[in-house]
Design a protein around this motif. Structure first.
Motif, short mmCIF file in Angstrom:
data_model
loop_
_atom_site.label_atom_id
_atom_site.label_comp_id
_atom_site.label_asym_id
_atom_site.label_seq_id
_atom_site.Cartn_x
_atom_site.Cartn_y
_atom_site.Cartn_z
N PHE A 45 40.06 72.78 65.77
CA PHE A 45 38.97 72.37 66.66
C PHE A 45 39.27 71.04 67.32
O PHE A 45 38.94 70.82 68.49
N TRP A 46 39.89 70.12 66.58
CA TRP A 46 40.25 68.83 67.17
C TRP A 46 41.28 69.03 68.28
O TRP A 46 41.21 68.39 69.32
N ARG A 47 42.25 69.92 68.06
CA ARG A 47 43.27 70.14 69.08
C ARG A 47 42.70 70.86 70.31
O ARG A 47 43.07 70.55 71.45
N SER A 48 41.81 71.81 70.08
CA SER A 48 41.31 72.62 71.19
C SER A 48 40.17 71.95 71.95
O SER A 48 39.99 72.19 73.14
N THR A 49 39.40 71.08 71.27
CA THR A 49 38.15 70.61 71.86
C THR A 49 37.98 69.10 71.82
O THR A 49 37.85 68.46 72.87
N ILE A 50 37.97 68.51 70.62
CA ILE A 50 37.63 67.09 70.49
C ILE A 50 38.66 66.20 71.16
O ILE A 50 38.31 65.33 71.97
N ALA A 51 39.94 66.39 70.82
CA ALA A 51 40.98 65.53 71.40
C ALA A 51 41.05 65.67 72.92
O ALA A 51 41.06 64.65 73.63
N PRO A 52 41.09 66.88 73.48
CA PRO A 52 41.11 67.00 74.95
C PRO A 52 39.88 66.38 75.61
O PRO A 52 40.00 65.77 76.69
N ALA A 53 38.72 66.54 74.99
CA ALA A 53 37.50 65.98 75.58
C ALA A 53 37.56 64.46 75.61
O ALA A 53 37.17 63.82 76.59
N PHE A 54 38.06 63.85 74.53
CA PHE A 54 38.17 62.39 74.50
C PHE A 54 39.24 61.91 75.48
O PHE A 54 39.06 60.87 76.15
N GLU A 55 40.33 62.63 75.58
CA GLU A 55 41.36 62.25 76.55
C GLU A 55 40.80 62.29 77.97
O GLU A 55 41.08 61.39 78.78
N LYS A 56 40.00 63.29 78.26
CA LYS A 56 39.40 63.40 79.59
C LYS A 56 38.43 62.25 79.86
O LYS A 56 38.38 61.68 80.95
N ALA A 57 37.66 61.90 78.84
CA ALA A 57 36.65 60.85 79.00
C ALA A 57 37.26 59.46 79.07
O ALA A 57 36.74 58.59 79.77
N SER A 58 38.34 59.24 78.33
CA SER A 58 38.89 57.88 78.20
C SER A 58 40.13 57.62 79.03
O SER A 58 40.46 56.47 79.32
N GLY A 59 40.86 58.66 79.39
CA GLY A 59 42.14 58.47 80.06
C GLY A 59 43.27 58.15 79.11
O GLY A 59 44.40 57.92 79.55
#
Length: 345
Positions: A45-59
């Protein structure tokens, strides 16, 4: 655990939720945050959702370090307080408590954690040194087809004759095993520190099935009919067709928790604070509730009606979760483990 369609949907929701977070400043793309995470479905779930979402939000970029609390603690101690490999860690409070005493963490700068103000009091811990990012409340799980009188209280494990020889417990290596001891001490003694009373009570349960991690197999096979279970696991078993239920005991619940801590000398501390606030946001708390059936720690999250059967503990029910003195447990770890091995059959 979930099908691909649902996971894709959640990934999209994660990106939308992250994009909607207010006030998260952009970070240069070359910045990288190392995020310790559990394996299995959590890593997925972290690989599919949490990490990508944070990368998108933070750069920024996220690199996952997969393990568990014992592994993360060993890694930190090997590196030392001054040069930790992580900037942030989320792990069970029993592990966080020990690392905190050793000086690894700093008191949280709440100006950098606006979502902290919206946490339930239960999640504001360690005098400002930690925030609970995820809670899996633990009640009494049981087989509805194999139990004539459903449990209502922890004391029923001792008084209901149909449970004899069919009770499951976590062993002492698991934090839940330690909580079972403290709970028995509180119920049958003066308080959680009265471990003599706790051990005496646990011994009176007679023969039990002990596991380090997974009680579901024994419940599924009927080897046990009752045990401490987190509500999320009961929800998963129910969805698999097993006739099970879980109740909030009269004496209160305990919990699997995940404490968010900031490393005092972490290499990317500002990014770590952004990530911590991201995890505490209503959007991400809701995503975790939908994926893992955990109880959100942000009080602004309202569990929708179609999820309440799987996440029954929120709002006022959160006050029924008991908390423990993990410093006490860690200080007496060896002694208590030895007594457990000699006492619990």
């Amino acid at each position: 655990m979930t099908n691909l369609t649902r996971r894709q949907t959640l990934t999209g929701m994660g990106a939308l939720g992250a994009a909607g977070l207010i006030g998260m400043p952009a970070i240069a793309q070359e910045k990288t945050l190392i995020v310790p995470t559990l394996g299995g479905v959590w890593e997925q779930f972290w690989r599919s959702t949490i990490a990508p979402a944070f990368e998108k939000a933070s750069g920024a970029k996220v690199t996952l370090d997969v393990g568990n609390g014992r592994v993360f603690g060993a890694n930190l101690r090997a590196a030392g307080v001054d040069k930790p490999p992580y900037s942030i860690i989320m792990t069970n409070e029993v592990f966080a408590s020990g690392l905190r005493k050793e000086g690894f963490f700093e008191k949280l700068d709440l100006a950098k954690l606006p979502n902290y103000n919206d946490l339930y009091p239960l999640a504001k811990i360690a005098d400002g040194f930690g925030a609970t990012g995820a809670i899996s409340p633990i009640g009494i799980g049981y087989r509805t087809d194999l139990v004539q009188t459903p449990p209502k209280a922890w004391k029923d494990l001792w008084s209901n004759e149909e449970f004899k020889g069919r009770i499951g417990l976590y062993n002492f290596a698991n934090s839940a095993g330690k909580m079972e001891l403290l709970l028995a001490s509180k119920i049958f003694g003066k308080d959680q520190y009265d471990v003599d009373a706790g051990f005496d009570a646990l011994a009176k349960l007679g023969q039990v099935i002990q596991v380090d991690f997974n009680l579901s197999t024994a419940l599924s096979s009927g080897e046990i009919v009752v045990a401490p279970f987190d509500f999320g696991e009961i929800a998963r078993l129910r969805k698999q067709g097993l006739p099970v239920d879980c109740v909030i005991p009269e004496e209160g619940m305990f919990m699997f928790d995940q404490t968010i801590s900031i490393l005092a000398n972490g290499p990317e501390k500002e990014l770590a604070y952004q990530y911590a606030d991201f995890l505490l946001s209503p959007e991400i708390q809701m995503l975790m509730a939908k994926e893992f059936f955990v109880s959100p720690t942000n009080s602004n999250v309202v569990i929708p009606d179609d999820l309440k059967a799987d996440v029954p503990v929120s709002g006022e029910e959160m006050t029924k979760i008991l908390t423990w003195d993990w410093d006490f447990v860690n200080e007496k770890q060896g002694e208590l483990a030895e007594r457990w091995a000699k006492t619990i059959l």
